[in-house]
Design a protein around this motif. Structure first.
Motif, PDB file in Angstrom:
ATOM      1  N   GLU A  58       0.678  -1.337  -0.109  1.00  7.31           N
ATOM      2  CA  GLU A  58       0.189   0.139   0.067  1.00  7.31           C
ATOM      3  C   GLU A  58       0.892   0.632  -0.186  1.00  7.31           C
ATOM      4  OE1 GLU A  58      -3.786   2.698   0.355  1.00  7.31           O
ATOM      5  OE2 GLU A  58      -3.298   0.326  -0.398  1.00  7.31           O
ATOM      6  N   LYS A  59       2.093   0.850   1.254  1.00  9.45           N
ATOM      7  CA  LYS A  59       2.877   2.401   0.500  1.00  9.45           C
ATOM      8  C   LYS A  59       3.518   2.785  -0.486  1.00  9.45           C
ATOM      9  CE  LYS A  59       3.540   2.440   5.787  1.00  9.45           C
ATOM     10  NZ  LYS A  59       5.145   2.273   6.690  1.00  9.45           N
ATOM     11  N   THR A  60       3.903   1.818  -0.945  1.00  8.25           N
ATOM     12  CA  THR A  60       4.952   1.851  -2.595  1.00  8.25           C
ATOM     13  C   THR A  60       3.354   2.127  -3.654  1.00  8.25           C
ATOM     14  OG1 THR A  60       6.411  -0.070  -1.991  1.00  8.25           O
ATOM     15  CG2 THR A  60       5.939   0.429  -3.822  1.00  8.25           C
ATOM     16  N   ARG A  61       2.046   1.747  -3.822  1.00  7.02           N
ATOM     17  CA  ARG A  61       1.417   2.051  -4.400  1.00  7.02           C
ATOM     18  C   ARG A  61       0.837   3.325  -3.774  1.00  7.02           C
ATOM     19  NH1 ARG A  61      -3.766   3.411  -5.179  1.00  7.02           N
ATOM     20  NH2 ARG A  61      -3.816   2.814  -2.596  1.00  7.02           N
ATOM     21  N   LEU A  62       1.532   4.069  -2.982  1.00  4.90           N
ATOM     22  CA  LEU A  62       0.781   5.292  -2.485  1.00  4.90           C
ATOM     23  C   LEU A  62       2.056   6.859  -3.296  1.00  4.90           C
ATOM     24  CD1 LEU A  62      -0.941   5.555   0.805  1.00  4.90           C
ATOM     25  CD2 LEU A  62      -1.636   6.345  -1.182  1.00  4.90           C
ATOM     26  N   ILE A  63       2.787   6.006  -2.788  1.00  5.26           N
ATOM     27  CA  ILE A  63       4.655   6.325  -3.554  1.00  5.26           C
ATOM     28  C   ILE A  63       4.129   6.665  -5.125  1.00  5.26           C
ATOM     29  CG2 ILE A  63       7.296   6.097  -3.654  1.00  5.26           C
ATOM     30  CD1 ILE A  63       6.964   5.088  -0.454  1.00  5.26           C
ATOM     31  N   ASN A  64       3.717   5.269  -5.279  1.00  7.55           N
ATOM     32  CA  ASN A  64       3.503   5.488  -6.935  1.00  7.55           C
ATOM     33  C   ASN A  64       2.878   6.440  -7.463  1.00  7.55           C
ATOM     34  OD1 ASN A  64       6.076   4.373  -7.134  1.00  7.55           O
ATOM     35  ND2 ASN A  64       5.413   2.056  -7.324  1.00  7.55           N
ATOM     36  N   GLN A  65       1.608   6.470  -6.816  1.00  5.88           N
ATOM     37  CA  GLN A  65       0.707   8.045  -7.279  1.00  5.88           C
ATOM     38  C   GLN A  65       1.325   9.166  -6.941  1.00  5.88           C
ATOM     39  OE1 GLN A  65      -3.221   6.361  -4.950  1.00  5.88           O
ATOM     40  NE2 GLN A  65      -4.135   7.909  -6.755  1.00  5.88           N
ATOM     41  N   VAL A  66       1.807   9.289  -6.372  1.00  4.02           N
ATOM     42  CA  VAL A  66       2.318  10.945  -5.421  1.00  4.02           C
ATOM     43  C   VAL A  66       3.331  11.233  -6.613  1.00  4.02           C
ATOM     44  CG1 VAL A  66       3.988  11.821  -3.603  1.00  4.02           C
ATOM     45  CG2 VAL A  66       1.962  10.594  -2.782  1.00  4.02           C
ATOM     46  N   LEU A  67       3.954  10.038  -6.978  1.00  3.79           N
ATOM     47  CA  LEU A  67       5.402  10.607  -8.117  1.00  3.79           C
ATOM     48  C   LEU A  67       4.460  11.118  -8.879  1.00  3.79           C
ATOM     49  CD1 LEU A  67       8.440   8.067  -7.018  1.00  3.79           C
ATOM     50  CD2 LEU A  67       8.104  10.508  -6.719  1.00  3.79           C
ATOM     51  N   GLU A  68       3.761  10.026  -9.195  1.00  4.25           N
ATOM     52  CA  GLU A  68       3.047  10.470 -10.841  1.00  4.25           C
ATOM     53  C   GLU A  68       2.372  11.185 -10.787  1.00  4.25           C
ATOM     54  OE1 GLU A  68      -0.792   8.469 -13.882  1.00  4.25           O
ATOM     55  OE2 GLU A  68       0.499   7.094 -12.159  1.00  4.25           O
ATOM     56  N   LEU A  69       1.650  11.882  -9.238  1.00  5.42           N
ATOM     57  CA  LEU A  69       0.456  13.351  -9.608  1.00  5.42           C
ATOM     58  C   LEU A  69       1.968  14.477  -9.329  1.00  5.42           C
ATOM     59  CD1 LEU A  69      -1.515  12.320  -6.668  1.00  5.42           C
ATOM     60  CD2 LEU A  69      -1.896  13.162  -9.390  1.00  5.42           C
ATOM     61  N   GLN A  70       2.675  14.061  -9.046  1.00  2.00           N
ATOM     62  CA  GLN A  70       4.466  15.234  -9.379  1.00  2.00           C
ATOM     63  C   GLN A  70       4.812  15.519 -10.617  1.00  2.00           C
ATOM     64  OE1 GLN A  70       7.056  14.226  -6.316  1.00  2.00           O
ATOM     65  NE2 GLN A  70       6.684  15.100  -4.725  1.00  2.00           N
ATOM     66  N   HIS A  71       4.585  14.620 -11.315  1.00  2.00           N
ATOM     67  CA  HIS A  71       5.065  14.698 -12.571  1.00  2.00           C
ATOM     68  C   HIS A  71       4.440  15.161 -13.596  1.00  2.00           C
ATOM     69  CE1 HIS A  71       8.664  12.343 -11.890  1.00  2.00           C
ATOM     70  NE2 HIS A  71       8.489  11.241 -12.173  1.00  2.00           N
ATOM     71  N   THR A  72       2.671  14.625 -13.361  1.00  2.00           N
ATOM     72  CA  THR A  72       1.719  15.695 -14.068  1.00  2.00           C
ATOM     73  C   THR A  72       1.712  17.120 -13.471  1.00  2.00           C
ATOM     74  OG1 THR A  72      -0.034  13.569 -13.998  1.00  2.00           O
ATOM     75  CG2 THR A  72      -0.777  15.436 -14.380  1.00  2.00           C
ATOM     76  N   LEU A  73       1.840  16.990 -12.415  1.00  2.00           N
ATOM     77  CA  LEU A  73       1.651  18.409 -11.595  1.00  2.00           C
ATOM     78  C   LEU A  73       3.016  19.621 -12.390  1.00  2.00           C
ATOM     79  CD1 LEU A  73       0.490  21.138  -9.679  1.00  2.00           C
ATOM     80  CD2 LEU A  73       2.262  20.314  -7.812  1.00  2.00           C
ATOM     81  N   GLU A  74       4.522  19.094 -12.549  1.00  2.00           N
ATOM     82  CA  GLU A  74       5.099  19.227 -13.107  1.00  2.00           C
ATOM     83  C   GLU A  74       4.844  19.478 -14.901  1.00  2.00           C
ATOM     84  OE1 GLU A  74       8.419  17.372 -12.442  1.00  2.00           O
ATOM     85  OE2 GLU A  74       8.752  17.535 -10.432  1.00  2.00           O
TER      86      GLU A  74
END
Length: 121
Positions: A58-74
């Motif tokens: 779950e932590k790994t999934r959330l970290i990946n989701q956060v990273l994806e959202l950061q890239h989208t935001l960038e």
């Protein structure tokens, strides 16, 4: 457990096994309790490990989701900056074109202002 056979009359000799039997029963029970305890501990450890594995996934999934959202935001931020830049460029071009059209209109006699009061008299 075999009891010794009394050869004279063919009967079994009664041997006191109270101390020996108690120790053996105690040892057997202790062994069974230890195995049961060990089995329960292993089951508990397996449950804890499974729970930890689920939490880790779950932590790994959330970290990946956060990273994806950061890239989208960038990407979106870069797009906003590009649109702002293009907007400023187009505003500047519009001002130049507006000034050009105004100059053309003032130079042309068709667009000269007329005095409506003098024509009515």
């Amino acid at each position: 457990m075999e009891l010794p056979l009394d050869e004279e009359d063919g009967t079994f000799t009664n041997i006191s096994l109270a101390d020996d039997s108690a120790e053996r029963v105690s040892g057997i029970l202790s062994s069974k309790v230890e195995r049961a305890h060990s089995t329960m501990m292993n089951a508990d450890m397996d449950a804890v490990e499974a729970e930890n594995q689920v939490e880790l996934e779950e932590k790994t999934r959330l970290i990946n989701q956060v990273l994806e959202l950061q890239h989208t935001l960038e990407d979106l931020s870069a797009r906003v900056d590009a649109v702002k830049e293009e907007n400023l460029k187009l505003k500047s071009e519009n001002q130049v074109l507006g000034q050009y059209i105004e100059n053309l209109m003032s130079a042309s006699s068709v667009f000269q202002t007329t005095d409506t009061k003098s024509k009515r008299k």
